[in-house]
Motif scaffolding. Structure first.
Motif, PDB file in Angstrom:
ATOM      1  N   GLU A 128       0.837  -1.209   0.000  1.00 60.28           N
ATOM      2  CA  GLU A 128       0.000   0.000   0.000  1.00 60.28           C
ATOM      3  C   GLU A 128       0.866   1.251   0.000  1.00 60.28           C
ATOM      4  O   GLU A 128       0.542   2.249  -0.668  1.00 60.28           O
ATOM      5  CB  GLU A 128      -0.912  -0.006   1.230  1.00 60.28           C
ATOM      6  N   LYS A 129       1.977   1.190   0.726  1.00 59.99           N
ATOM      7  CA  LYS A 129       2.895   2.331   0.760  1.00 59.99           C
ATOM      8  C   LYS A 129       3.521   2.561  -0.607  1.00 59.99           C
ATOM      9  O   LYS A 129       3.663   3.720  -1.059  1.00 59.99           O
ATOM     10  CB  LYS A 129       3.993   2.084   1.810  1.00 59.99           C
ATOM     11  N   GLY A 142       1.840   6.922  -6.867  1.00 57.00           N
ATOM     12  CA  GLY A 142       0.892   7.958  -7.262  1.00 57.00           C
ATOM     13  C   GLY A 142       1.509   9.343  -7.157  1.00 57.00           C
ATOM     14  O   GLY A 142       1.370  10.182  -8.067  1.00 57.00           O
ATOM     15  N   LYS A 143       2.208   9.593  -6.064  1.00 56.25           N
ATOM     16  CA  LYS A 143       2.845  10.900  -5.865  1.00 56.25           C
ATOM     17  C   LYS A 143       3.984  11.127  -6.859  1.00 56.25           C
ATOM     18  O   LYS A 143       4.198  12.252  -7.328  1.00 56.25           O
ATOM     19  CB  LYS A 143       3.372  11.010  -4.434  1.00 56.25           C
ATOM     20  N   MET A 144       4.695  10.035  -7.183  1.00 53.15           N
ATOM     21  CA  MET A 144       5.802  10.170  -8.137  1.00 53.15           C
ATOM     22  C   MET A 144       5.288  10.479  -9.535  1.00 53.15           C
ATOM     23  O   MET A 144       5.872  11.296 -10.259  1.00 53.15           O
ATOM     24  CB  MET A 144       6.654   8.890  -8.143  1.00 53.15           C
ATOM     25  N   GLU A 198       2.595  12.039 -10.250  1.00 53.73           N
ATOM     26  CA  GLU A 198       2.176  13.442 -10.232  1.00 53.73           C
ATOM     27  C   GLU A 198       3.368  14.365 -10.461  1.00 53.73           C
ATOM     28  O   GLU A 198       3.223  15.461 -11.025  1.00 53.73           O
ATOM     29  CB  GLU A 198       1.518  13.768  -8.889  1.00 53.73           C
ATOM     30  N   ALA A 199       4.550  13.902 -10.014  1.00 50.45           N
ATOM     31  CA  ALA A 199       5.774  14.697 -10.182  1.00 50.45           C
ATOM     32  C   ALA A 199       6.414  14.466 -11.547  1.00 50.45           C
ATOM     33  O   ALA A 199       7.487  15.007 -11.833  1.00 50.45           O
ATOM     34  CB  ALA A 199       6.775  14.359  -9.075  1.00 50.45           C
ATOM     35  N   GLY A 200       5.756  13.638 -12.405  1.00 53.80           N
ATOM     36  CA  GLY A 200       6.258  13.434 -13.759  1.00 53.80           C
ATOM     37  C   GLY A 200       7.080  12.181 -13.958  1.00 53.80           C
ATOM     38  O   GLY A 200       7.717  12.001 -15.003  1.00 53.80           O
ATOM     39  N   TYR A 201       7.047  11.262 -12.998  1.00 56.64           N
ATOM     40  CA  TYR A 201       7.842  10.031 -13.106  1.00 56.64           C
ATOM     41  C   TYR A 201       7.293   9.101 -14.183  1.00 56.64           C
ATOM     42  O   TYR A 201       6.081   8.879 -14.278  1.00 56.64           O
ATOM     43  CB  TYR A 201       7.858   9.315 -11.763  1.00 56.64           C
ATOM     44  N   GLN A 202       8.203   8.578 -15.025  1.00 48.41           N
ATOM     45  CA  GLN A 202       7.887   7.546 -16.009  1.00 48.41           C
ATOM     46  C   GLN A 202       8.830   6.368 -15.782  1.00 48.41           C
ATOM     47  O   GLN A 202      10.047   6.565 -15.696  1.00 48.41           O
ATOM     48  CB  GLN A 202       8.067   8.082 -17.438  1.00 48.41           C
ATOM     49  N   PRO A 203       8.306   5.123 -15.639  1.00 50.19           N
ATOM     50  CA  PRO A 203       9.179   3.965 -15.395  1.00 50.19           C
ATOM     51  C   PRO A 203      10.260   3.817 -16.468  1.00 50.19           C
ATOM     52  O   PRO A 203       9.983   4.002 -17.657  1.00 50.19           O
ATOM     53  CB  PRO A 203       8.222   2.774 -15.412  1.00 50.19           C
ATOM     54  N   ILE A 215      11.611   9.475  -3.929  1.00 49.73           N
ATOM     55  CA  ILE A 215      11.089   9.136  -2.596  1.00 49.73           C
ATOM     56  C   ILE A 215      11.757   9.989  -1.525  1.00 49.73           C
ATOM     57  O   ILE A 215      11.107  10.455  -0.575  1.00 49.73           O
ATOM     58  CB  ILE A 215      11.276   7.628  -2.303  1.00 49.73           C
ATOM     59  N   SER A 216      13.085  10.203  -1.674  1.00 45.66           N
ATOM     60  CA  SER A 216      13.791  11.017  -0.677  1.00 45.66           C
ATOM     61  C   SER A 216      13.236  12.440  -0.641  1.00 45.66           C
ATOM     62  O   SER A 216      13.182  13.079   0.418  1.00 45.66           O
ATOM     63  CB  SER A 216      15.297  11.043  -0.981  1.00 45.66           C
ATOM     64  N   GLU A 217      12.798  12.927  -1.794  1.00 44.70           N
ATOM     65  CA  GLU A 217      12.246  14.282  -1.863  1.00 44.70           C
ATOM     66  C   GLU A 217      10.825  14.320  -1.329  1.00 44.70           C
ATOM     67  O   GLU A 217      10.463  15.208  -0.536  1.00 44.70           O
ATOM     68  CB  GLU A 217      12.279  14.776  -3.308  1.00 44.70           C
ATOM     69  N   ILE A 218      10.006  13.341  -1.726  1.00 41.01           N
ATOM     70  CA  ILE A 218       8.604  13.304  -1.316  1.00 41.01           C
ATOM     71  C   ILE A 218       8.477  13.124   0.195  1.00 41.01           C
ATOM     72  O   ILE A 218       7.650  13.775   0.850  1.00 41.01           O
ATOM     73  CB  ILE A 218       7.858  12.168  -2.063  1.00 41.01           C
ATOM     74  N   THR A 219       9.269  12.229   0.749  1.00 33.97           N
ATOM     75  CA  THR A 219       9.151  11.889   2.177  1.00 33.97           C
ATOM     76  C   THR A 219      10.051  12.723   3.075  1.00 33.97           C
ATOM     77  O   THR A 219       9.977  12.607   4.301  1.00 33.97           O
ATOM     78  CB  THR A 219       9.480  10.398   2.403  1.00 33.97           C
TER      79      THR A 219
END
Length: 790
Positions: A685-686, A692-694, A696-701, A760-764
């Protein structure tokens, strides 16, 4: 009757006198004789003669009748200090040091007698024998109060005691405070440092003795310093000592000659061994053992076996050292089995040195089951045997076994020494568990081990490899003295964390301090340059190593240079460098270039390099995976699949990727797509929340390298469930906000996970430290310390 053995001249008118009794002591060879003598002392009214009673106590002790001697002393009406001293020495010599300490306490608390220098000397020796550091410190303090701290014999015993407890700093303080020093005290310092494997310090004490002291060295001095010189392989110094021994006559002693055999063999000068051996008129078993060990340790197995056969045929009785000397230092497993069988039949396994040597060699051969069996079956374990087993586990990557055995050792009668601590710190560094490393550091703080340059260096290496480079540097700066290994460890630590400029700065400090760089030093610096993109600096360093310092580069040095050039995109120059090498490039060099081809997506060169690798090492699945990833990056998926199928047909498999995260001192290990963890629902779930947040920040796998290293991670769907992501997600839900998260992955982190971890380091707003197969990555505020250069 015993008296009949005496001549008439020893009596006066048939009356027994004191001289008669003294003569009875000389001919008394059994307890029965001594009881008769005791009866004569009592019968003829000498029961209060302290001199005779002291002599009787001494003879009783020498014959092992220590309890009789104890009862005798307690029955004396007015004993003196000398009588107590004799009994204290008797207790220690009969294996009862605790009784000796009890007698010392009784003398101080229950009599009016005043201890003298000899009393304290016996008490200190008893504390050493009883392995009672606390008692030794108390006795030392009492000796200081009573003003005996300047007594030479007592001082030497105190120094020796502290060395026995590995309190080398305390030993040095006592030595430095002595107003005068004799050869015994100097020799105690030399041997004490050597026994604690502080060889450089031992050699320095010898230099101080020669340059600064008026005390003349003796043959024991040479015997004490030669092992340290041998361990350091200081051949030039050894030759100087050899010359001194010849000039002073010390070389005439066989045990000194034996010491030089060990020295030259340790330095690899086996051609001189036979000449040295011929200097013996009648070589004893010790000289033979040194020769056998010299040949064995230099892999001259036939010569050592020949000498062993010669010794057996001569009828000389062998000892455990002979067997230990014959055990090869590496290889020759069948010979080890033969020696093991011979030791079993001959009863030598009851000697602690033989099982320890067998444990060591089995470990070097990675025969860990055999090593542990020998260790477990050893009837008399020693500190050396514990160290050998712990070291064996560590050297073979069995870190959890090493740590488990260390905990078991702590429950035994043996306390760890600097060697134990160094081994277990190495295990902590391999495992990457910082909490465990800090726990061991806490144990070190409670001892004098931190003054050991080897322990301090191991601590620096542990902190660097566990991700705390700042703590490693703090300890480095606190060290009053550093050797080349210490400098190399710090340089290597900076390289591991991608701090190339700091590594170069430390290297400059090393040169300015007067410590000469070694080949390992240059390897550490080149490694640091490769991970920081320092092409010019790496090139200059390589040229300096060759032309200024005269070192012949090893294959590892060449591989580092290829890595420096390849990572920076100079692929053709790297290829030309390989082709110009004076030695044949091994697979590691070509693999380094193949890795650079992957980074810069040079499919054509990658194909050429891969063909070379398949030829040199056809069974290595890593090359197939790497080439497949290169084709995938070039979007040549059919060719990537072909490479993968070729690996499968050959049944080549790669270890699955896994990641460890430590929470509250407990390690948690994840594999790709792992669903076995008790908190698996919260973890996934985490991950969904973070994705989802990534997005939104423009992340593409980044899926083009999804096949990197591990087959289980090859599908696009599996990218977001890579093991490091699961570990990070668990770290986020299991720790308080703002807590630093540290993870360890067994393989190189993939491009997509590297991008995700930055986000993740930026979001969290967390610091995330990742140790992969190559180096450390410190993620903070959306940026990685590697600068995306890894």
């Amino acid at each position: 009757m015993l008296l009949r053995s005496l001549s008439a001249e020893t009596t006066v008118g048939g009356v027994i006198n004191k001289n008669t009794i003294s003569d009875l002591f000389k001919i008394s060879s059994s307890l029965s004789h001594l009881t008769q003598t005791h009866a004569q002392i009592t019968t003829h009214g000498f029961q209060n003669d302290i001199r005779l009673l002291t002599k009787l106590t001494q003879r009783l002790s020498e014959l092992g009748a220590i309890h009789y001697a104890h009862n005798l002393v307690l029955s004396v009406h007015s004993p003196d200090v000398f009588l107590f001293n004799v009994l204290m020495g008797g207790f220690s010599n009969n294996g009862s040091p605790h009784s000796s300490l009890s007698l010392f306490s009784h003398l101080r608390k229950s009599t009016d007698l005043v201890p003298n220098s000899s009393t304290y000397t016996y008490a200190i020796s008893a504390a050493s024998g009883a392995r009672d550091e606390r008692a030794g410190r108390v006795v030392h303090g009492q000796a200081l109060v009573d003003g005996f701290d300047s007594e030479l014999r007592l001082g030497s015993n105190i120094v020796n005691m502290y060395f026995k407890f590995s309190r080398v700093g305390d030993a040095r303080k006592v030595f430095d405070r002595m107003p005068e020093r004799d050869s015994v005290l100097w020799n105690t310092m030399l041997s004490g440092y050597g026994e604690n494997e502080m060889y450089e310090e031992s050699v320095q004490v010898f230099r101080d003795l020669i340059n600064e002291s008026s005390t003349r060295f003796d043959s024991t001095t040479l015997l004490s310093v030669l092992p340290a010189v041998a361990e350091l392989q200081e051949l030039r110094l050894g030759m100087v000592i050899h010359s001194l021994a010849m000039k002073t006559g010390c070389y005439s002693h066989d045990f000194v000659r034996t010491g030089f055999i060990s020295l030259y063999s340790k330095c690899g000068k086996i051609e001189v061994l036979s000449t040295l051996f011929r200097d013996f008129c009648r070589p004893d078993i010790v000289a033979y053992n040194a020769m056998i060990h010299g040949y064995t340790s230099n892999d001259e197995t036939e010569l050592s076996l020949s000498l062993f056969k010669e010794l057996v045929l001569s009828g000389t009785r062998l000892n455990s050292s002979t067997v230990v000397s014959l055990i090869p230092v590496s290889g020759h497993l069948m010979l080890v089995y033969a020696i093991h069988g011979y030791s079993l039949k001959s009863g030598f396994l009851s000697h602690e040195s033989v099982p320890t040597a067998l444990t060591t060699v089995y470990s070097k051969l990675n025969e860990m089951e055999s090593a542990r069996k020998v260790f477990d079956e050893s009837p008399h374990k020693s500190l050396a045997s514990w160290n050998a087993m712990i070291s064996g586990y560590t050297q073979n990557g069995l870190t959890e076994d090493a740590i488990s055995l260390f905990r078991e050792m702590q429950k035994s009668e043996f306390s760890p020494n600097p060697i134990t601590i160094t081994c277990i710190l190495s295990a902590c560094a391999q495992l990457g568990t910082l909490s465990l490393g800090k726990w061991v550091h806490g144990l070190v703080r409670g001892t004098d081990f931190e003054s050991s340059i080897y322990v301090s260096t191991a601590l620096i290496g542990m902190y660097a490899k566990c991700g705390s480079i700042a703590e490693a540097r703090r300890l480095f700066d606190l060290m009053p003295k550093r050797n080349e290994v210490t400098w190399n460890t710090m340089i290597s630590g900076y390289g591991l964390h991608g701090h190339g400029q700091d590594a170069l700065s430390i290297f400059s400090e090393m040169l300015n301090s007067g410590v000469a760089p070694t080949q390992v030093t240059f390897l550490c610096v080149l490694y640091a340059c490769s991970h920081a993109g320092l092409v010019k600096e790496g090139d200059d360093m390589f040229n300096s190593m060759v032309h200024r310092y005269g070192f012949e580069p090893s294959v590892k040095h060449y591989a580092c240079m290829v890595d420096i050039l390849g990572r920076a995109g100079h692929l053709q120059r790297a290829l030309q460098f390989i082709e110009a090498m004076p030695v044949e490039a091994d697979p590691s060099v070509w693999q380094t270039l193949l890795g650079a081809c992957r980074i810069h997506k040079d499919t054509n060169l990658a194909r050429t390099v891969s063909e070379k690798l398949f030829e040199l090492d056809p069974d290595n699945v890593g090359y197939h995976v790497l080439l497949s990833n290169i084709h995938s990056a070039d979007r040549n998926y059919p060719q990537a699949a072909t490479v993968r199928q070729a690996a499968k047909k050959r049944k080549l498999t790669k270890a699955p990727g896994c990641t460890l995260v430590e929470i509250g001192g407990t390690p948690h290990v994840f594999t790709s797509g792992d669903k076995s963890h008790p908190q698996v629902k919260a973890i996934y779930e985490k991950l969904e929340e973070l994705e989802g947040k990534m997005r939104e920040a423009g992340y593409q796998p980044e899926t083009e390298l999804a096949l990197h290293d591990v087959e289980e991670e090859e599908r696009e769907l599996m990218v977001k469930f890579h093991s490091e992501r699961l570990a990070i997600a668990f770290g986020l839900i299991a720790t308080e906000p703002g807590t630093e998260i540290r993870i360890i992955k067994n393989l190189r982190v993939c491009l997509d996970c590297h991008t995700v971890t930055k986000l993740i380091s930026e979001i969290t707003e967390r610091v995330i430290v990742v140790r992969d197969a190559n180096r450390f990555h410190h993620f903070r505020d959306g940026v990685c310390s590697c600068g995306d250069y890894w």
